[in-house]
Write an enzyme that holds these catalytic residues in place. Sequence first.
Site, PDB file in Angstrom:
ATOM      1  N   GLY A  10      34.489  56.976  46.073  1.00  0.00           N
ATOM      2  CA  GLY A  10      35.639  57.379  46.880  1.00  0.00           C
ATOM      3  C   GLY A  10      36.219  56.178  47.608  1.00  0.00           C
ATOM      4  O   GLY A  10      35.968  55.028  47.242  1.00  0.00           O
ATOM      5  N   ARG A  11      36.965  56.441  48.663  1.00  0.00           N
ATOM      6  CA  ARG A  11      37.667  55.346  49.330  1.00  0.00           C
ATOM      7  C   ARG A  11      36.713  54.359  49.995  1.00  0.00           C
ATOM      8  O   ARG A  11      36.928  53.148  49.935  1.00  0.00           O
ATOM      9  CB  ARG A  11      38.639  55.921  50.359  1.00  0.00           C
ATOM     10  CG  ARG A  11      39.878  56.539  49.694  1.00  0.00           C
ATOM     11  CD  ARG A  11      40.795  57.193  50.693  1.00  0.00           C
ATOM     12  NE  ARG A  11      42.072  57.553  50.070  1.00  0.00           N
ATOM     13  CZ  ARG A  11      43.018  58.262  50.663  1.00  0.00           C
ATOM     14  NH1 ARG A  11      42.827  58.688  51.897  1.00  0.00           N
ATOM     15  NH2 ARG A  11      44.136  58.544  50.042  1.00  0.00           N
ATOM     16  N   GLY A  13      33.539  53.821  49.124  1.00  0.00           N
ATOM     17  CA  GLY A  13      32.839  53.137  48.047  1.00  0.00           C
ATOM     18  C   GLY A  13      33.711  52.108  47.363  1.00  0.00           C
ATOM     19  O   GLY A  13      33.268  50.980  47.072  1.00  0.00           O
ATOM     20  N   ASP A  33      29.313  57.672  40.123  1.00  0.00           N
ATOM     21  CA  ASP A  33      29.949  58.868  40.678  1.00  0.00           C
ATOM     22  C   ASP A  33      29.877  59.970  39.642  1.00  0.00           C
ATOM     23  O   ASP A  33      29.921  59.698  38.435  1.00  0.00           O
ATOM     24  CB  ASP A  33      31.412  58.573  41.046  1.00  0.00           C
ATOM     25  CG  ASP A  33      32.005  59.588  42.000  1.00  0.00           C
ATOM     26  OD1 ASP A  33      32.154  60.761  41.600  1.00  0.00           O
ATOM     27  OD2 ASP A  33      32.329  59.215  43.145  1.00  0.00           O
ATOM     28  N   HIS A 175      25.265  58.795  65.496  1.00  0.00           N
ATOM     29  CA  HIS A 175      26.648  58.486  65.131  1.00  0.00           C
ATOM     30  C   HIS A 175      27.482  59.745  65.303  1.00  0.00           C
ATOM     31  O   HIS A 175      27.740  60.493  64.370  1.00  0.00           O
ATOM     32  CB  HIS A 175      26.693  58.015  63.675  1.00  0.00           C
ATOM     33  CG  HIS A 175      28.056  57.566  63.224  1.00  0.00           C
ATOM     34  ND1 HIS A 175      28.816  56.659  63.918  1.00  0.00           N
ATOM     35  CD2 HIS A 175      28.782  57.911  62.123  1.00  0.00           C
ATOM     36  CE1 HIS A 175      29.953  56.461  63.285  1.00  0.00           C
ATOM     37  NE2 HIS A 175      29.963  57.205  62.196  1.00  0.00           N
TER      38      HIS A 175
END
Length: 306
Positions: A10-11, A13, A33, A175
């Site tokens: 994705g973005r 990665g 993926d 987090h």
Amino acid sequence: MNKITIVGAGRVGETTAQMLAEAELCREVMLVDIREDAPQGVALDVLQTSSFFRFDTRVSGSNDPAAMAGSDLIVVTAGVPRKPGMSRSDVLEVNLGVIDGIVDNALQYAPQAMMLVVSNPVDVLTFRAWQRSGWARGRVFGQAGVLDASRMASFIEMETGFSSRDVTTIVLGGHGDSMVPLPRFCTINGIPIEHFISREKIDAIIKRTRNGGAEILSLRKNSSAYDAPAAAITSMIDAIANNRRRIMPTVAILQGEYGAEKIAMGVPCVLSEVGVELVVDLGLTAEEMALFEASAAAVRADIARL
């Protein structure tokens, strides 16, 4: 490093692959993926920037988890991202199955690798990865504090106008909304930030830091942050790949530090070629410790759902 595998194209990665390739922190970046052809397309796109950025890093993609074989480090960015109005804990149930599958594949194909968990909720998934893998705690760690600290640093730079190169910050805890920025350890070229910023504005910066990810998500609307997270991942990998022994806030398995056990939390760690070489146990004030314990309670509540 010889090979780094990023699970999740994705973005986050994709941007991480680009930064790792440009920095030439390894000989090969492998993107894995489950989406058919997606990692291959991302890899080809990144690879075609090599003539512009002058890197020789090989970048490949695959839908087969066996492609992670021979990896020195596995970076986990796969999973369901949160949407506006969602907390990081809201995606735990789905992403728990994702991390379990990745760990099982790592045990089969890359049993000697280290694992850097990025997917949310990162504290809980880091704990789960360590628990399921059975690896030493130094080999399984998460990225969060580096990102949170960089966000706090940017807010301090925006407030003061000073160079971001001179700003040092530290953020502990989970987090999420209960993270613990520590202004006592934040400086501008060694000078405490209290010398330049009022207590009221420091409190506002702390609040904005805690909501840093949510702020970007609400502004982007169709995407959570990915540039700064990728930069944070890359900085951690740089410390490991080059054995720099840098002290960086890292999600680590605690074994008595800060009075906590059987939990993964963001704390200062020495990052070196072995992964987490050392957890730095700071002497916190009573107020800071209370905030840390409140953050730990929130993480434990999610761990109890495993």
